[in-house]
Design an enzyme around this catalytic site. Sequence first.
Site, PDB file in Angstrom:
ATOM      1  N   ARG A  44       0.121  14.599  12.883  1.00  0.00           N
ATOM      2  CA  ARG A  44       0.605  14.349  11.521  1.00  0.00           C
ATOM      3  C   ARG A  44       0.870  15.642  10.722  1.00  0.00           C
ATOM      4  O   ARG A  44       0.321  15.863   9.670  1.00  0.00           O
ATOM      5  CB  ARG A  44      -0.362  13.449  10.752  1.00  0.00           C
ATOM      6  CG  ARG A  44      -0.852  12.215  11.462  1.00  0.00           C
ATOM      7  CD  ARG A  44       0.176  11.114  11.628  1.00  0.00           C
ATOM      8  NE  ARG A  44       0.608  10.528  10.391  1.00  0.00           N
ATOM      9  CZ  ARG A  44      -0.029   9.544   9.741  1.00  0.00           C
ATOM     10  NH1 ARG A  44      -1.164   9.107  10.196  1.00  0.00           N
ATOM     11  NH2 ARG A  44       0.475   9.024   8.634  1.00  0.00           N
ATOM     12  N   CYS A  96      -5.145  12.563  12.571  1.00  0.00           N
ATOM     13  CA  CYS A  96      -5.843  11.279  12.484  1.00  0.00           C
ATOM     14  C   CYS A  96      -5.711  10.635  13.875  1.00  0.00           C
ATOM     15  O   CYS A  96      -5.125  11.194  14.790  1.00  0.00           O
ATOM     16  CB  CYS A  96      -5.233  10.410  11.398  1.00  0.00           C
ATOM     17  SG  CYS A  96      -3.634   9.794  11.825  1.00  0.00           S
ATOM     18  N   ARG A 144      -8.803  -0.372   4.405  1.00  0.00           N
ATOM     19  CA  ARG A 144      -7.923   0.617   3.781  1.00  0.00           C
ATOM     20  C   ARG A 144      -6.590  -0.007   3.420  1.00  0.00           C
ATOM     21  O   ARG A 144      -5.939   0.417   2.467  1.00  0.00           O
ATOM     22  CB  ARG A 144      -7.672   1.783   4.757  1.00  0.00           C
ATOM     23  CG  ARG A 144      -8.888   2.615   5.044  1.00  0.00           C
ATOM     24  CD  ARG A 144      -8.493   3.830   5.829  1.00  0.00           C
ATOM     25  NE  ARG A 144      -7.307   4.430   5.245  1.00  0.00           N
ATOM     26  CZ  ARG A 144      -6.551   5.324   5.879  1.00  0.00           C
ATOM     27  NH1 ARG A 144      -6.864   5.702   7.090  1.00  0.00           N
ATOM     28  NH2 ARG A 144      -5.497   5.836   5.296  1.00  0.00           N
ATOM     29  N   ASP A 193       4.316   0.630  12.195  1.00  0.00           N
ATOM     30  CA  ASP A 193       3.110   0.017  11.615  1.00  0.00           C
ATOM     31  C   ASP A 193       2.926  -1.438  12.041  1.00  0.00           C
ATOM     32  O   ASP A 193       1.924  -2.047  11.686  1.00  0.00           O
ATOM     33  CB  ASP A 193       3.149   0.098  10.077  1.00  0.00           C
ATOM     34  CG  ASP A 193       3.011   1.522   9.605  1.00  0.00           C
ATOM     35  OD1 ASP A 193       3.248   1.768   8.404  1.00  0.00           O
ATOM     36  OD2 ASP A 193       2.690   2.394  10.422  1.00  0.00           O
ATOM     37  N   ARG A 223      -4.685  10.485   4.345  1.00  0.00           N
ATOM     38  CA  ARG A 223      -3.610  11.462   4.531  1.00  0.00           C
ATOM     39  C   ARG A 223      -2.554  11.336   3.462  1.00  0.00           C
ATOM     40  O   ARG A 223      -1.865  12.296   3.126  1.00  0.00           O
ATOM     41  CB  ARG A 223      -2.926  11.237   5.878  1.00  0.00           C
ATOM     42  CG  ARG A 223      -3.755  11.272   7.081  1.00  0.00           C
ATOM     43  CD  ARG A 223      -2.857  11.032   8.237  1.00  0.00           C
ATOM     44  NE  ARG A 223      -1.551  11.612   7.951  1.00  0.00           N
ATOM     45  CZ  ARG A 223      -1.299  12.922   7.955  1.00  0.00           C
ATOM     46  NH1 ARG A 223      -2.280  13.736   8.203  1.00  0.00           N
ATOM     47  NH2 ARG A 223      -0.109  13.366   7.673  1.00  0.00           N
ATOM     48  N   LYS A 272       0.843  -1.208   0.000  1.00  0.00           N
ATOM     49  CA  LYS A 272       0.000   0.000   0.000  1.00  0.00           C
ATOM     50  C   LYS A 272       0.880   1.261   0.000  1.00  0.00           C
ATOM     51  O   LYS A 272       0.670   2.164  -0.805  1.00  0.00           O
ATOM     52  CB  LYS A 272      -0.883   0.023   1.244  1.00  0.00           C
ATOM     53  CG  LYS A 272      -1.556   1.353   1.514  1.00  0.00           C
ATOM     54  CD  LYS A 272      -2.459   1.329   2.737  1.00  0.00           C
ATOM     55  CE  LYS A 272      -1.749   1.637   4.009  1.00  0.00           C
ATOM     56  NZ  LYS A 272      -1.541   3.071   4.284  1.00  0.00           N
ATOM     57  N   ASN A 273       1.884   1.294   0.880  1.00  0.00           N
ATOM     58  CA  ASN A 273       2.645   2.540   1.049  1.00  0.00           C
ATOM     59  C   ASN A 273       3.706   2.753  -0.020  1.00  0.00           C
ATOM     60  O   ASN A 273       4.400   3.759  -0.012  1.00  0.00           O
ATOM     61  CB  ASN A 273       3.258   2.594   2.455  1.00  0.00           C
ATOM     62  CG  ASN A 273       2.179   2.784   3.505  1.00  0.00           C
ATOM     63  OD1 ASN A 273       1.024   3.061   3.166  1.00  0.00           O
ATOM     64  ND2 ASN A 273       2.530   2.602   4.763  1.00  0.00           N
ATOM     65  N   ILE A 292       7.577   7.034  17.212  1.00  0.00           N
ATOM     66  CA  ILE A 292       7.310   7.756  15.962  1.00  0.00           C
ATOM     67  C   ILE A 292       6.086   8.648  16.089  1.00  0.00           C
ATOM     68  O   ILE A 292       6.114   9.828  15.751  1.00  0.00           O
ATOM     69  CB  ILE A 292       7.112   6.767  14.780  1.00  0.00           C
ATOM     70  CG1 ILE A 292       8.299   5.811  14.648  1.00  0.00           C
ATOM     71  CG2 ILE A 292       6.831   7.536  13.487  1.00  0.00           C
ATOM     72  CD1 ILE A 292       9.586   6.453  14.180  1.00  0.00           C
TER      73      ILE A 292
HETATM   74  C1  EPZ Z   1       4.180   7.034   6.466  1.00  0.00           C
HETATM   75  O1  EPZ Z   1       3.409   8.078   7.007  1.00  0.00           O
HETATM   76  C2  EPZ Z   1       3.255   5.836   6.332  1.00  0.00           C
HETATM   77  N1  EPZ Z   1       2.165   6.167   5.417  1.00  0.00           N
HETATM   78  C3  EPZ Z   1       2.686   5.447   7.699  1.00  0.00           C
HETATM   79  O2  EPZ Z   1       1.904   4.273   7.519  1.00  0.00           O
HETATM   80  C4  EPZ Z   1       3.856   5.116   8.623  1.00  0.00           C
HETATM   81  O3  EPZ Z   1       3.355   4.825   9.916  1.00  0.00           O
HETATM   82  C5  EPZ Z   1       4.808   6.327   8.702  1.00  0.00           C
HETATM   83  O4  EPZ Z   1       5.249   6.687   7.369  1.00  0.00           O
HETATM   84  C6  EPZ Z   1       6.042   6.039   9.554  1.00  0.00           C
HETATM   85  O5  EPZ Z   1       6.724   4.945   9.023  1.00  0.00           O
HETATM   86  C7  EPZ Z   1       2.409   6.143   4.083  1.00  0.00           C
HETATM   87  O6  EPZ Z   1       3.519   5.888   3.636  1.00  0.00           O
HETATM   88  C8  EPZ Z   1       1.238   6.453   3.194  1.00  0.00           C
HETATM   89  P1  EPZ Z   1       6.271  10.354   8.537  1.00  0.00           P
HETATM   90  P2  EPZ Z   1       4.000   9.596   7.034  1.00  0.00           P
HETATM   91  O7  EPZ Z   1       6.201  11.631   7.787  1.00  0.00           O
HETATM   92  O8  EPZ Z   1       4.873   9.822   5.885  1.00  0.00           O
HETATM   93  C9  EPZ Z   1       6.442  13.659  11.956  1.00  0.00           C
HETATM   94  C10 EPZ Z   1       0.000   2.921   7.700  1.00  0.00           C
HETATM   95  O9  EPZ Z   1      -0.509   2.365   8.681  1.00  0.00           O
HETATM   96  N2  EPZ Z   1       6.371  14.646  10.875  1.00  0.00           N
HETATM   97  O10 EPZ Z   1       7.385   9.414   8.253  1.00  0.00           O
HETATM   98  O11 EPZ Z   1       2.843  10.502   7.260  1.00  0.00           O
HETATM   99  C11 EPZ Z   1       5.179  12.802  12.056  1.00  0.00           C
HETATM  100  O12 EPZ Z   1       4.189  13.450  12.822  1.00  0.00           O
HETATM  101  C12 EPZ Z   1       0.490   4.355   7.823  1.00  0.00           C
HETATM  102  O13 EPZ Z   1       0.168   2.378   6.584  1.00  0.00           O
HETATM  103  C13 EPZ Z   1       6.465  15.997  11.183  1.00  0.00           C
HETATM  104  O14 EPZ Z   1       6.547  16.379  12.338  1.00  0.00           O
HETATM  105  O15 EPZ Z   1       4.892   9.565   8.349  1.00  0.00           O
HETATM  106  C14 EPZ Z   1       5.708  11.544  12.724  1.00  0.00           C
HETATM  107  O16 EPZ Z   1       5.796  11.773  14.120  1.00  0.00           O
HETATM  108  C15 EPZ Z   1       0.200   4.932   9.185  1.00  0.00           C
HETATM  109  N3  EPZ Z   1       6.432  16.908  10.164  1.00  0.00           N
HETATM  110  C16 EPZ Z   1       7.123  11.400  12.146  1.00  0.00           C
HETATM  111  O17 EPZ Z   1       7.464  12.703  11.644  1.00  0.00           O
HETATM  112  C17 EPZ Z   1       6.344  16.525   8.847  1.00  0.00           C
HETATM  113  O18 EPZ Z   1       6.345  17.404   7.955  1.00  0.00           O
HETATM  114  C18 EPZ Z   1       7.236  10.398  10.986  1.00  0.00           C
HETATM  115  O19 EPZ Z   1       6.191  10.695  10.100  1.00  0.00           O
HETATM  116  C19 EPZ Z   1       6.251  15.145   8.554  1.00  0.00           C
HETATM  117  C20 EPZ Z   1       6.278  14.224   9.575  1.00  0.00           C
END
Ligand code: EPZ
Length: 417
Positions: free
Chosen positions: A121, A116, A396, A304, A92, A22-23, A326
């Site tokens: 996020r 969410c 999803r 995840d 998202r 998916k990702n 995370i």
């Molecule tokens: C991706 O989300 C995945 N989704 C998530 O999978 C996964 O949990 C996550 O990466 C971490 O591995 C997809 O790839 C579609 P991040 P993403 O930006 O990119 C903070 C699932 O279940 N952050 O790596 O949104 C954020 O809040 C989903 O399949 C900022 O502060 O995650 C988090 O604490 C859930 N500012 C950390 O960084 C930003 O601009 C990592 O988030 C961006 C992120």
Amino acid sequence: MDKLIIKGGRQLKGSVRISGAKNAVLPIMAATILCPGDHRIDNVPSLRDVSTMGRLLEHIGYDVEADGSCAVIRSNGQNVTDAPYELVKTMRASVVVLGPLLARYGRARVSLPGGCAIGARPINMHLMALEKMGAKITLEEGYVVAEAKRLKGADIMFDIPTVTGTENVLMAASIADGVTRIENAAREPEVIDLADALVSMGAKIEGAGEGIITVEGVEGLKPLDYSVIPDRIEAGTFMAAVAMTKGDVILENCRVDHLDSIVDKLRSSGVEFSDEKEGLRVKMNRRPLSQNIRTMPYPGFPTDMQAQLMALMSIAEGTSVITESIFENRFMHVAEIKRFGADITIEGSTATIRGVRSLKGAPVMATDLRASASLVIGGLGAVGETTIDRIYHLDRGYESIETKLTALGADINRSKG
Ligand code: EPZ
């Protein structure tokens, strides 16, 4: 709303094919925005999030045809550069259209994704990076409005690795003017898969999967013809289910090299793994041993998989400690797993799980995608019947999970609600 009804205690046996990731498929679908023509993506899982991304691309100006596990995406000449709240609020990951829209059309108006269940996020790092590449970014009525005549290569340093942030920059930088260097880039296999897809379109990318990625912008790309990697989180979820039910299952089409941190933890808890010609064999014939887990960016233990391992550790021999580093609110599943009789306490970002001999079936409610997977695992191992409500979360990210589990011997049915 659909429910799942599970009668627990059945051992999972047989083999199951792991679907496309998916990702990985979501950003790769977004990458088709970068150039006109007919794109073809194979090994596409049939998931709600994939159809949401399809609808978003159609809104932008693409015809999306899904034919089994293949998607054909062709531009139809409209060039809408909007990603509306109605679509973005349900997924998202829609934020990954921001980079390609801006790079291709010089403008993008994308709804802020909003929070969410698992956390606020924010996307500040995405926006910082695009501004460094020359974009003018304003926030208007809940939308990010970004404009740039032509993006320029830049040196980007992320405070912490962001998966979709890295992906937005990779796509934008592919057709920017000059070289972009991303430091503290996310190293997830899904980021590497996007980079490989972009390279197959003619992008010049070095270092994907390492902390520093360099992208040399090119004038234009060619249409995509690419097959997506298997889903390591689906594979890990099935491993936890086999461990919970003391089963013996072969996972077909899974990339073991993406699963090191998950296999290590499960092996230490007593799960046996062996490479067979049909795939990776996962076997468990004992009560799991407790484990201490801290979620980390790849190649660390994936956030995840945190909820799924918590369900398994709830029946482990001994006490486990799971730290979620995370996301700030990724323990929504704890209250639900406790309804099975699990003994779990939370202190800030750390959960302590004192293993009990067995769980008892109960009515529970899914709160987010991976939490719903942990409740399925709990229900499979529990004595008696479990009903899981709000399973649209599950749909999803897991392709026909009850069909796959039934084929492995589980007693699981969906009731249309
Ligand atoms: C991706 O989300 C995945 N989704 C998530 O999978 C996964 O949990 C996550 O990466 C971490 O591995 C997809 O790839 C579609 P991040 P993403 O930006 O990119 C903070 C699932 O279940 N952050 O790596 O949104 C954020 O809040 C989903 O399949 C900022 O502060 O995650 C988090 O604490 C859930 N500012 C950390 O960084 C930003 O601009 C990592 O988030 C961006 C992120």
